[in-house]
Design a protein around this motif. Structure first.
Motif, PDB file in Angstrom:
ATOM      1  N   PRO A 188     -58.525 -44.804-109.391  1.00  0.00           N
ATOM      2  CA  PRO A 188     -59.828 -44.202-109.704  1.00  0.00           C
ATOM      3  C   PRO A 188     -60.117 -43.044-108.740  1.00  0.00           C
ATOM      4  CG  PRO A 188     -60.005 -46.593-109.640  1.00  0.00           C
ATOM      5  CD  PRO A 188     -58.651 -46.240-109.100  1.00  0.00           C
ATOM      6  N   ILE A 189     -60.798 -42.021-109.226  1.00  0.00           N
ATOM      7  CA  ILE A 189     -61.044 -40.815-108.436  1.00  0.00           C
ATOM      8  C   ILE A 189     -61.750 -41.115-107.114  1.00  0.00           C
ATOM      9  CG2 ILE A 189     -63.129 -40.239-109.781  1.00  0.00           C
ATOM     10  CD1 ILE A 189     -60.739 -37.681-108.160  1.00  0.00           C
ATOM     11  N   THR A 190     -62.737 -41.990-107.108  1.00  0.00           N
ATOM     12  CA  THR A 190     -63.456 -42.270-105.854  1.00  0.00           C
ATOM     13  C   THR A 190     -62.550 -42.968-104.840  1.00  0.00           C
ATOM     14  OG1 THR A 190     -64.377 -44.274-106.839  1.00  0.00           O
ATOM     15  CG2 THR A 190     -65.766 -42.296-106.886  1.00  0.00           C
ATOM     16  N   THR A 191     -61.673 -43.830-105.312  1.00  0.00           N
ATOM     17  CA  THR A 191     -60.706 -44.488-104.423  1.00  0.00           C
ATOM     18  C   THR A 191     -59.723 -43.460-103.874  1.00  0.00           C
ATOM     19  OG1 THR A 191     -60.925 -46.518-105.719  1.00  0.00           O
ATOM     20  CG2 THR A 191     -58.987 -46.339-104.291  1.00  0.00           C
ATOM     21  N   ALA A 192     -59.286 -42.531-104.727  1.00  0.00           N
ATOM     22  CA  ALA A 192     -58.361 -41.475-104.291  1.00  0.00           C
ATOM     23  C   ALA A 192     -59.006 -40.583-103.238  1.00  0.00           C
ATOM     24  CB  ALA A 192     -57.909 -40.649-105.491  1.00  0.00           C
ATOM     25  N   LEU A 193     -60.265 -40.212-103.444  1.00  0.00           N
ATOM     26  CA  LEU A 193     -60.961 -39.366-102.476  1.00  0.00           C
ATOM     27  C   LEU A 193     -61.118 -40.079-101.132  1.00  0.00           C
ATOM     28  CD1 LEU A 193     -63.681 -37.846-104.818  1.00  0.00           C
ATOM     29  CD2 LEU A 193     -61.638 -36.683-103.922  1.00  0.00           C
ATOM     30  N   ALA A 194     -61.444 -41.359-101.167  1.00  0.00           N
ATOM     31  CA  ALA A 194     -61.544 -42.131 -99.924  1.00  0.00           C
ATOM     32  C   ALA A 194     -60.188 -42.178 -99.215  1.00  0.00           C
ATOM     33  CB  ALA A 194     -62.053 -43.541-100.211  1.00  0.00           C
ATOM     34  N   ALA A 195     -59.115 -42.311 -99.978  1.00  0.00           N
ATOM     35  CA  ALA A 195     -57.769 -42.348 -99.389  1.00  0.00           C
ATOM     36  C   ALA A 195     -57.395 -40.997 -98.781  1.00  0.00           C
ATOM     37  CB  ALA A 195     -56.750 -42.776-100.443  1.00  0.00           C
ATOM     38  N   VAL A 196     -57.783 -39.896 -99.432  1.00  0.00           N
ATOM     39  CA  VAL A 196     -57.538 -38.560 -98.876  1.00  0.00           C
ATOM     40  C   VAL A 196     -58.254 -38.437 -97.532  1.00  0.00           C
ATOM     41  CG1 VAL A 196     -58.073 -36.092 -99.150  1.00  0.00           C
ATOM     42  CG2 VAL A 196     -57.090 -37.378-101.054  1.00  0.00           C
ATOM     43  N   SER A 197     -59.524 -38.830 -97.500  1.00  0.00           N
ATOM     44  CA  SER A 197     -60.301 -38.748 -96.254  1.00  0.00           C
ATOM     45  C   SER A 197     -59.660 -39.570 -95.148  1.00  0.00           C
ATOM     46  CB  SER A 197     -61.731 -39.231 -96.497  1.00  0.00           C
ATOM     47  OG  SER A 197     -62.407 -38.346 -97.357  1.00  0.00           O
ATOM     48  N   GLU A 198     -59.240 -40.780 -95.478  1.00  0.00           N
ATOM     49  CA  GLU A 198     -58.600 -41.646 -94.487  1.00  0.00           C
ATOM     50  C   GLU A 198     -57.284 -41.041 -94.005  1.00  0.00           C
ATOM     51  OE1 GLU A 198     -57.017 -46.235 -93.933  1.00  0.00           O
ATOM     52  OE2 GLU A 198     -58.017 -45.679 -95.800  1.00  0.00           O
ATOM     53  N   PHE A 199     -56.485 -40.514 -94.931  1.00  0.00           N
ATOM     54  CA  PHE A 199     -55.197 -39.915 -94.573  1.00  0.00           C
ATOM     55  C   PHE A 199     -55.404 -38.747 -93.608  1.00  0.00           C
ATOM     56  CE2 PHE A 199     -51.946 -36.654 -95.269  1.00  0.00           C
ATOM     57  CZ  PHE A 199     -50.812 -37.364 -94.925  1.00  0.00           C
ATOM     58  N   ILE A 200     -56.286 -37.816 -93.975  1.00  0.00           N
ATOM     59  CA  ILE A 200     -56.505 -36.644 -93.123  1.00  0.00           C
ATOM     60  C   ILE A 200     -57.060 -37.072 -91.769  1.00  0.00           C
ATOM     61  CG2 ILE A 200     -57.909 -34.550 -92.837  1.00  0.00           C
ATOM     62  CD1 ILE A 200     -57.409 -33.965 -95.800  1.00  0.00           C
ATOM     63  N   SER A 201     -57.996 -37.991 -91.766  1.00  0.00           N
ATOM     64  CA  SER A 201     -58.573 -38.471 -90.510  1.00  0.00           C
ATOM     65  C   SER A 201     -57.511 -39.113 -89.622  1.00  0.00           C
ATOM     66  CB  SER A 201     -59.687 -39.468 -90.805  1.00  0.00           C
ATOM     67  OG  SER A 201     -60.210 -39.995 -89.620  1.00  0.00           O
ATOM     68  N   ASN A 202     -56.677 -39.952 -90.205  1.00  0.00           N
ATOM     69  CA  ASN A 202     -55.611 -40.608 -89.430  1.00  0.00           C
ATOM     70  C   ASN A 202     -54.603 -39.594 -88.903  1.00  0.00           C
ATOM     71  OD1 ASN A 202     -56.722 -43.139 -89.806  1.00  0.00           O
ATOM     72  ND2 ASN A 202     -55.378 -43.674 -91.511  1.00  0.00           N
ATOM     73  N   GLN A 203     -54.221 -38.635 -89.747  1.00  0.00           N
ATOM     74  CA  GLN A 203     -53.230 -37.637 -89.330  1.00  0.00           C
ATOM     75  C   GLN A 203     -53.799 -36.662 -88.298  1.00  0.00           C
ATOM     76  OE1 GLN A 203     -49.861 -37.493 -90.316  1.00  0.00           O
ATOM     77  NE2 GLN A 203     -50.405 -39.515 -91.061  1.00  0.00           N
ATOM     78  N   ALA A 204     -55.099 -36.390 -88.378  1.00  0.00           N
ATOM     79  CA  ALA A 204     -55.729 -35.439 -87.467  1.00  0.00           C
ATOM     80  C   ALA A 204     -55.996 -36.044 -86.094  1.00  0.00           C
ATOM     81  CB  ALA A 204     -57.025 -34.913 -88.072  1.00  0.00           C
ATOM     82  N   GLY A 205     -56.026 -37.359 -85.999  1.00  0.00           N
ATOM     83  CA  GLY A 205     -56.263 -38.008 -84.708  1.00  0.00           C
ATOM     84  C   GLY A 205     -57.598 -37.596 -84.116  1.00  0.00           C
ATOM     85  N   ASP A 206     -57.566 -37.064 -82.904  1.00  0.00           N
ATOM     86  CA  ASP A 206     -58.782 -36.662 -82.201  1.00  0.00           C
ATOM     87  C   ASP A 206     -59.220 -35.232 -82.518  1.00  0.00           C
ATOM     88  OD1 ASP A 206     -58.975 -39.138 -80.959  1.00  0.00           O
ATOM     89  OD2 ASP A 206     -57.784 -38.504 -79.219  1.00  0.00           O
ATOM     90  N   THR A 207     -58.535 -34.567 -83.444  1.00  0.00           N
ATOM     91  CA  THR A 207     -58.915 -33.198 -83.800  1.00  0.00           C
ATOM     92  C   THR A 207     -60.332 -33.208 -84.372  1.00  0.00           C
ATOM     93  OG1 THR A 207     -56.608 -32.692 -84.362  1.00  0.00           O
ATOM     94  CG2 THR A 207     -58.293 -31.172 -85.190  1.00  0.00           C
ATOM     95  N   PRO A 208     -61.231 -32.397 -83.823  1.00  0.00           N
ATOM     96  CA  PRO A 208     -62.592 -32.348 -84.374  1.00  0.00           C
ATOM     97  C   PRO A 208     -62.573 -31.896 -85.838  1.00  0.00           C
ATOM     98  CG  PRO A 208     -62.498 -31.260 -82.229  1.00  0.00           C
ATOM     99  CD  PRO A 208     -61.085 -31.546 -82.645  1.00  0.00           C
ATOM    100  N   GLN A 209     -63.483 -32.442 -86.615  1.00  0.00           N
ATOM    101  CA  GLN A 209     -63.523 -32.153 -88.053  1.00  0.00           C
ATOM    102  C   GLN A 209     -63.611 -30.658 -88.332  1.00  0.00           C
ATOM    103  OE1 GLN A 209     -66.835 -33.840 -90.194  1.00  0.00           O
ATOM    104  NE2 GLN A 209     -65.725 -33.795 -92.130  1.00  0.00           N
ATOM    105  N   ASP A 210     -64.338 -29.910 -87.507  1.00  0.00           N
ATOM    106  CA  ASP A 210     -64.482 -28.477 -87.772  1.00  0.00           C
ATOM    107  C   ASP A 210     -63.259 -27.663 -87.337  1.00  0.00           C
ATOM    108  OD1 ASP A 210     -64.843 -28.600 -85.016  1.00  0.00           O
ATOM    109  OD2 ASP A 210     -66.637 -27.329 -85.022  1.00  0.00           O
TER     110      ASP A 210
END
Length: 185
Positions: free
Chosen positions: A83-105
């Motif tokens: 489902p699209i909402t599950t996919a979007l949550a997974a994208v957010s989690e993936f980027i957050s995990n891969q970015a580590g301590d990198t600030p969102q901006d």
């Protein structure tokens, strides 16, 4: 290793924001070292996109029918896709995990066109009432950079119109453009 750059590729049912998404592919990149991390890929339920109010463009459906069997395989079993909402949550989690301590901006998401991949994904986040894992400062246009180096040959994806394969090929082409032009980011 933390990544701050991500090459995004979408397969969709149109080219306008609010058009349904078929799949999302993301390749984390270390631009300085010219390396690509383990990517993210998910196929999305078209029915879930329509339930959210997303559109399916008839001319795009016809275009998909004219593509290779490998590309059309994106549709197989679509009723069982994420489902699209599950996919979007997974994208957010993936980027957050891969970015580590990198600030969102400071996270940069590269899309193929200023009004294509990033715009469609951001519209999906908006329609779902969710926040994207990067800010407007991180919207980067791979297509513009490619236009600055027309002599650099594009790396061909292993499977054309497969979101992760396209994202990986675009990341490799981005590295070649930077090497050829001497640009630094």
């Amino acid at each position: 290793m933390a990544y701050k750059d991500f090459m995004l590729d979408l397969e969709s049912m149109g080219t306008d924001p609010k058009d349904a998404l078929l799949s999302i592919g993301i390749s984390p990149m270390n631009i300085e070292e010219r390396t690509i991390g383990k990517g993210f890929y998910t196929r999305i339920s078209l029915e879930s996109c329509q339930e959210l109010g997303m559109n399916i463009n008839a001319s795009t459906v016809i275009w998909w029918l004219e593509q290779s069997q490998e590309a059309r395989d994106e549709f197989k079993g679509n009723y069982a896709h994420t489902p699209i909402t599950t996919a979007l949550a997974a994208v957010s989690e993936f980027i957050s995990n891969q970015a580590g301590d990198t600030p969102q901006d400071q996270i940069r998401v590269w899309g193929n066109g200023s009004m294509m991949d990033n715009a469609l994904l951001l519209a999906a986040y908006d329609m779902a009432g969710m926040s994207a894992p990067w800010t407007h400062r991180g919207d980067m246009c791979y297509r513009t950079l490619r236009a600055l180096a027309p002599n650099v040959e594009r790396v061909k994806p292993t499977i054309a119109h497969h979101a992760l394969s396209d994202a990986e090929a675009q990341a490799k082409t981005l590295f070649a453009i930077l090497d050829e032009t001497g640009l630094t980011l």
